[in-house]
Design a protein around this motif. Structure first.
Motif, PDB file in Angstrom:
ATOM      1  N   VAL A  54      16.270   6.075  16.894  1.00 25.70           N
ATOM      2  CA  VAL A  54      16.518   4.637  16.763  1.00 25.70           C
ATOM      3  C   VAL A  54      16.674   4.278  15.295  1.00 25.70           C
ATOM      4  N   GLN A  55      17.208   3.092  15.070  1.00 22.52           N
ATOM      5  CA  GLN A  55      17.236   2.560  13.708  1.00 22.52           C
ATOM      6  C   GLN A  55      16.571   1.194  13.701  1.00 22.52           C
ATOM      7  N   TYR A  56      15.866   0.932  12.623  1.00 24.91           N
ATOM      8  CA  TYR A  56      15.135  -0.322  12.478  1.00 24.91           C
ATOM      9  C   TYR A  56      15.745  -1.148  11.367  1.00 24.91           C
ATOM     10  N   SER A 104       0.818  -1.213   0.000  1.00 27.54           N
ATOM     11  CA  SER A 104       0.000   0.000   0.000  1.00 27.54           C
ATOM     12  C   SER A 104       0.855   1.267   0.000  1.00 27.54           C
ATOM     13  N   ASN A 105       2.170   1.147   0.181  1.00 29.60           N
ATOM     14  CA  ASN A 105       3.039   2.313   0.254  1.00 29.60           C
ATOM     15  C   ASN A 105       4.294   2.083  -0.588  1.00 29.60           C
ATOM     16  N   PRO A 106       4.339   2.612  -1.812  1.00 30.93           N
ATOM     17  CA  PRO A 106       5.493   2.382  -2.693  1.00 30.93           C
ATOM     18  C   PRO A 106       6.806   2.958  -2.179  1.00 30.93           C
ATOM     19  N   GLU A 107       6.774   3.807  -1.159  1.00 22.53           N
ATOM     20  CA  GLU A 107       8.002   4.374  -0.610  1.00 22.53           C
ATOM     21  C   GLU A 107       8.780   3.371   0.245  1.00 22.53           C
ATOM     22  N   ILE A 108       8.132   2.304   0.679  1.00 23.89           N
ATOM     23  CA  ILE A 108       8.798   1.297   1.516  1.00 23.89           C
ATOM     24  C   ILE A 108       9.587   0.354   0.620  1.00 23.89           C
ATOM     25  N   SER A 109      10.865   0.205   0.919  1.00 23.21           N
ATOM     26  CA  SER A 109      11.714  -0.632   0.062  1.00 23.21           C
ATOM     27  C   SER A 109      11.481  -2.120   0.316  1.00 23.21           C
ATOM     28  N   THR A 110      11.690  -2.895  -0.731  1.00 21.58           N
ATOM     29  CA  THR A 110      11.544  -4.350  -0.641  1.00 21.58           C
ATOM     30  C   THR A 110      12.569  -4.926   0.334  1.00 21.58           C
ATOM     31  N   ARG A 111      13.811  -4.468   0.222  1.00 18.73           N
ATOM     32  CA  ARG A 111      14.878  -5.000   1.083  1.00 18.73           C
ATOM     33  C   ARG A 111      14.592  -4.735   2.558  1.00 18.73           C
ATOM     34  N   TYR A 112      14.056  -3.572   2.867  1.00 17.31           N
ATOM     35  CA  TYR A 112      13.725  -3.225   4.251  1.00 17.31           C
ATOM     36  C   TYR A 112      12.605  -4.121   4.771  1.00 17.31           C
ATOM     37  N   THR A 113      11.631  -4.384   3.941  1.00 25.39           N
ATOM     38  CA  THR A 113      10.500  -5.228   4.342  1.00 25.39           C
ATOM     39  C   THR A 113      10.949  -6.665   4.541  1.00 25.39           C
ATOM     40  N   LEU A 160      10.629  -3.807   8.711  1.00 24.05           N
ATOM     41  CA  LEU A 160       9.304  -3.222   8.880  1.00 24.05           C
ATOM     42  C   LEU A 160       8.489  -3.929   9.968  1.00 24.05           C
ATOM     43  N   PHE A 161       8.743  -5.211  10.185  1.00 26.93           N
ATOM     44  CA  PHE A 161       8.041  -5.955  11.226  1.00 26.93           C
ATOM     45  C   PHE A 161       8.242  -5.288  12.589  1.00 26.93           C
ATOM     46  N   ASP A 162       9.491  -4.953  12.939  1.00 26.92           N
ATOM     47  CA  ASP A 162       9.774  -4.313  14.223  1.00 26.92           C
ATOM     48  C   ASP A 162       9.105  -2.947  14.329  1.00 26.92           C
ATOM     49  N   VAL A 163       9.029  -2.213  13.225  1.00 28.20           N
ATOM     50  CA  VAL A 163       8.346  -0.912  13.230  1.00 28.20           C
ATOM     51  C   VAL A 163       6.884  -1.103  13.608  1.00 28.20           C
ATOM     52  N   MET A 164       6.246  -2.126  13.038  1.00 26.53           N
ATOM     53  CA  MET A 164       4.835  -2.372  13.316  1.00 26.53           C
ATOM     54  C   MET A 164       4.618  -2.775  14.772  1.00 26.53           C
ATOM     55  N   VAL A 165       5.486  -3.620  15.303  1.00 24.53           N
ATOM     56  CA  VAL A 165       5.375  -4.032  16.710  1.00 24.53           C
ATOM     57  C   VAL A 165       5.600  -2.831  17.629  1.00 24.53           C
ATOM     58  N   ASP A 166       6.635  -2.033  17.334  1.00 22.82           N
ATOM     59  CA  ASP A 166       6.908  -0.870  18.175  1.00 22.82           C
ATOM     60  C   ASP A 166       5.808   0.184  18.088  1.00 22.82           C
ATOM     61  N   ALA A 167       5.129   0.293  16.958  1.00 22.30           N
ATOM     62  CA  ALA A 167       4.012   1.237  16.848  1.00 22.30           C
ATOM     63  C   ALA A 167       2.926   0.887  17.870  1.00 22.30           C
ATOM     64  N   VAL A 168       2.668  -0.401  18.034  1.00 22.71           N
ATOM     65  CA  VAL A 168       1.683  -0.840  19.031  1.00 22.71           C
ATOM     66  C   VAL A 168       2.213  -0.590  20.442  1.00 22.71           C
ATOM     67  N   ILE A 169       3.480  -0.888  20.650  1.00 24.41           N
ATOM     68  CA  ILE A 169       4.088  -0.663  21.970  1.00 24.41           C
ATOM     69  C   ILE A 169       4.021   0.820  22.344  1.00 24.41           C
ATOM     70  N   PHE A 213      13.796  -7.888   5.741  1.00 24.01           N
ATOM     71  CA  PHE A 213      14.858  -8.063   6.744  1.00 24.01           C
ATOM     72  C   PHE A 213      16.254  -7.940   6.148  1.00 24.01           C
ATOM     73  N   GLN A 214      16.432  -7.050   5.164  1.00 21.31           N
ATOM     74  CA  GLN A 214      17.738  -6.936   4.513  1.00 21.31           C
ATOM     75  C   GLN A 214      18.279  -5.513   4.457  1.00 21.31           C
ATOM     76  N   ASN A 215      17.739  -4.614   5.248  1.00 23.46           N
ATOM     77  CA  ASN A 215      18.171  -3.230   5.177  1.00 23.46           C
ATOM     78  C   ASN A 215      17.930  -2.569   6.530  1.00 23.46           C
ATOM     79  N   VAL A 216      18.575  -1.446   6.756  1.00 27.07           N
ATOM     80  CA  VAL A 216      18.415  -0.706   8.004  1.00 27.07           C
ATOM     81  C   VAL A 216      17.923   0.697   7.656  1.00 27.07           C
TER      82      VAL A 216
END
Length: 195
Positions: free
Chosen positions: A49-51, A27-36, A54-63, A38-41
């Protein structure tokens, strides 16, 4: 949400979420494939912080959200996550290569035990959705293909579970069915004891 969080806190329960990086990614073309996958920071200066994914970003958003209303110690459990291994031509990157990369990256990340940048333990538990493909669902074709096993119980790809990837899909299905049967028998025995 406060009454729900109050109840969860009072009963020492967990906050359950579904975290689908794939759905946010498409849904968001700005998000890179490698980041999604688990291959980029990515560095977020506003949070300091650095992530690594994207999985950790989603978990931390809830936290962040549950902490903001006063419940910072509630464990977060990811009840569903994964990546579709197939889809129609309009569904970007729904394929077996990316599904394997995502799920194997997730397993590798969780096995490291480093959590998320905002919570050392990260998600208390994480479950990959789903075991088998389900072509009976309504909606886009990618919704049918989230399983790590084909409908004929053959393994689509290994995802890095030590010792588990050597089993065939049929063997895994038998193990899951055996575990379910043991759980059912245990529950029935408990009910009979109470009755």
């Amino acid at each position: 949400m406060k009454p729900l969080l109050k109840f969860i806190s009072a009963t020492n329960s967990s906050f359950l979420i579904n975290a689908y990086p794939y759905k946010l990614y498409i849904s968001n073309p700005e998000i890179s494939t490698r980041y999604t996958l688990f291959q980029n920071v990515r560095h977020y200066p506003m949070l300091g912080v650095q992530y690594q994914n994207l999985f950790d970003v989603m978990v931390d958003a809830v936290i962040i959200a549950i902490t903001k209303v006063g419940y910072k110690n509630i464990p977060v459990v990811v009840t569903e996550t994964g990546w579709p291994s197939d889809g129609d031509v309009n569904e970007r990157d729904a394929n077996g290569v990316f599904a394997r990369m995502n799920n194997a990256g997730l397993v590798r990340h969780l096995r490291l035990g480093i959590g998320t940048p905002l919570r050392r333990e990260g998600a208390a538990e994480t479950y990959i959705f789903e075991l088998f493909d389900d072509e009976t669902k309504q909606g886009p074709e990618s919704d049918w293909h989230w399983g790590i096993l084909n409908r004929n119980m053959t393994m689509k790809y290994g995802i890095g579970f030590p010792g588990l990837d050597r089993y065939s899909g049929a063997q895994l299905a038998r193990m899951v069915l055996s575990a379910c049967l043991i759980c059912l028998i245990t529950v029935l025995m408990f009910v009979l004891l109470l009755w």
